[in-house]
Write an enzyme that holds these catalytic residues in place. Structure first.
Site, PDB file in Angstrom:
ATOM      1  N   PRO A   2      -4.246   1.170   0.900  1.00 14.69           N
ATOM      2  CA  PRO A   2      -4.158   2.583   1.258  1.00 14.69           C
ATOM      3  C   PRO A   2      -3.417   3.408   0.216  1.00 14.69           C
ATOM      4  O   PRO A   2      -2.264   3.128  -0.087  1.00 14.69           O
ATOM      5  CB  PRO A   2      -3.392   2.582   2.582  1.00 14.69           C
ATOM      6  CG  PRO A   2      -2.944   1.194   2.827  1.00 14.69           C
ATOM      7  CD  PRO A   2      -3.464   0.310   1.772  1.00 14.69           C
ATOM      8  N   GLU A   3      -4.087   4.360  -0.337  1.00 15.47           N
ATOM      9  CA  GLU A   3      -3.443   5.345  -1.194  1.00 15.47           C
ATOM     10  C   GLU A   3      -3.602   6.706  -0.523  1.00 15.47           C
ATOM     11  O   GLU A   3      -3.989   6.776   0.634  1.00 15.47           O
ATOM     12  CB  GLU A   3      -4.065   5.324  -2.603  1.00 15.47           C
ATOM     13  CG  GLU A   3      -3.752   4.024  -3.336  1.00 15.47           C
ATOM     14  CD  GLU A   3      -3.664   4.203  -4.841  1.00 15.47           C
ATOM     15  OE1 GLU A   3      -3.506   5.348  -5.294  1.00 15.47           O
ATOM     16  OE2 GLU A   3      -3.737   3.197  -5.558  1.00 15.47           O
TER      17      GLU A   3
END
Length: 270
Positions: A2-3
């Site tokens: 997750p960014e």
DNA sequence: CCCTCGCCCTGCTGGC
DNA sequence: TGCCAGCAGGGCGAGG
């Protein structure tokens, strides 16, 4: 992993289940991720109404009518599971809403975090206090980069990962943005030409915006019973593509910077 | 202040 | 088939 785009996508997806809803039940299965959950988390959330959702850098924000905001970070492996069929091993926190929706925060590697912060003091909260501008906001300009990079000898890539300079960029999108802007990741930050910085800002915005758009379409597929929120497939140009051909005719290379992998094309990034 | 490095955590992959 | 080393990496603190 997750960014920023995944967090944004997650927040938008969660909003459909949480915004305006009362939190009826909170279950904690394992009370610590990177840090222990805040004391009183269950008590402070139970019965609260979610007034709004938000995001700051890679943190998701769940604002409540008790002037407290639950701040979550997904770390490397965090994701929210929507209406899980059953609670699984790494579902550390489970929320049930007044209308019966169940949301589980799952994080196998436990690099994530959960905090409760006074809503009015969010900007002064530890991790937020020294953060730089949002990459999708108006404060990120070529001029901002020029000022913060001035006189600095460190390579540009690790500096872009520094949340004090730009808040919310991670390894994947820094590699992608530098590739799009045709800047070498090991270029001394203070020696990058203004014209290149003028390319870098729109490149950062574009890779993030395109990923959010892609995630937005994926969320409709995922936001179903037993679905998962927070991951979507992307077509990266360089990240994870060592040895693959670049569109310019070069070959994607990889080296380590500050202990993590940098992917780039030696032919078109100068 | 600037810069580098190592640690945290655990699931997955690849080599033997 | 089984075992194990290595890898992924954001945030943070230590140390030069």
């Amino acid at each position: 992993m997750p960014e920023l785009p995944e967090v944004e996508t997650t927040v938008r997806g969660l909003a459909r289940y949480l915004e305006g809803e009362r939190i009826a039940r909170v279950a904690v299965n394992r009370p610590d991720l990177r840090r222990p959950f805040p004391p009183g988390l269950v008590q402070e959330l139970t019965g609260a109404r979610v007034t709004a959702m938000g995001r700051r850098a890679k943190y998701g924000l769940i604002h409540t009518d008790r002037d407290r905001t639950m701040v979550f970070h997904l770390g490397m492996s965090g994701r929210w599971r929507i209406e899980p069929e059953r609670i699984e091993k790494h579902d550390h926190l489970v929320i049930e809403t007044g209308s019966g929706h169940v949301l589980a925060l799952n994080d196998a590697r436990r690099f994530g975090s959960v905090d409760l912060v006074d809503t009015g003091g969010l900007e002064q909260w530890g991790p937020f206090a020294t953060m730089g501008p949002e990459p999708l906001g108006e404060a990120l300009t070529p001029r901002h980069l020029q000022r913060t990079f001035a006189g600095r000898f460190a390579p540009v890539k690790p500096l872009l990962l520094d949340q004090r300079i730009v808040a919310g960029l991670g390894n994947i999108y820094v590699c992608e943005a530098l590739h799009r802007a045709r800047i070498r990741p090991d270029r001394e930050a203070g020696r990058i030409a203004p014209a290149a910085l003028a390319r870098l800002v729109p490149a950062i915005r574009a890779v993030l915006a395109e990923s959010i758009a892609a995630g937005g379409s994926t969320i409709r597929d995922y936001a179903q019973p037993s679905g998962e929120l927070g991951y979507f497939a992307s077509s990266w140009q360089v990240y994870g593509r060592e040895g693959d051909p670049c569109a310019c005719g070069g070959t994607v290379a990889r080296f380590a910077q500050g202990g993590r992998s940098t992917f780039w094309c030696p032919k078109c990034q100068k």
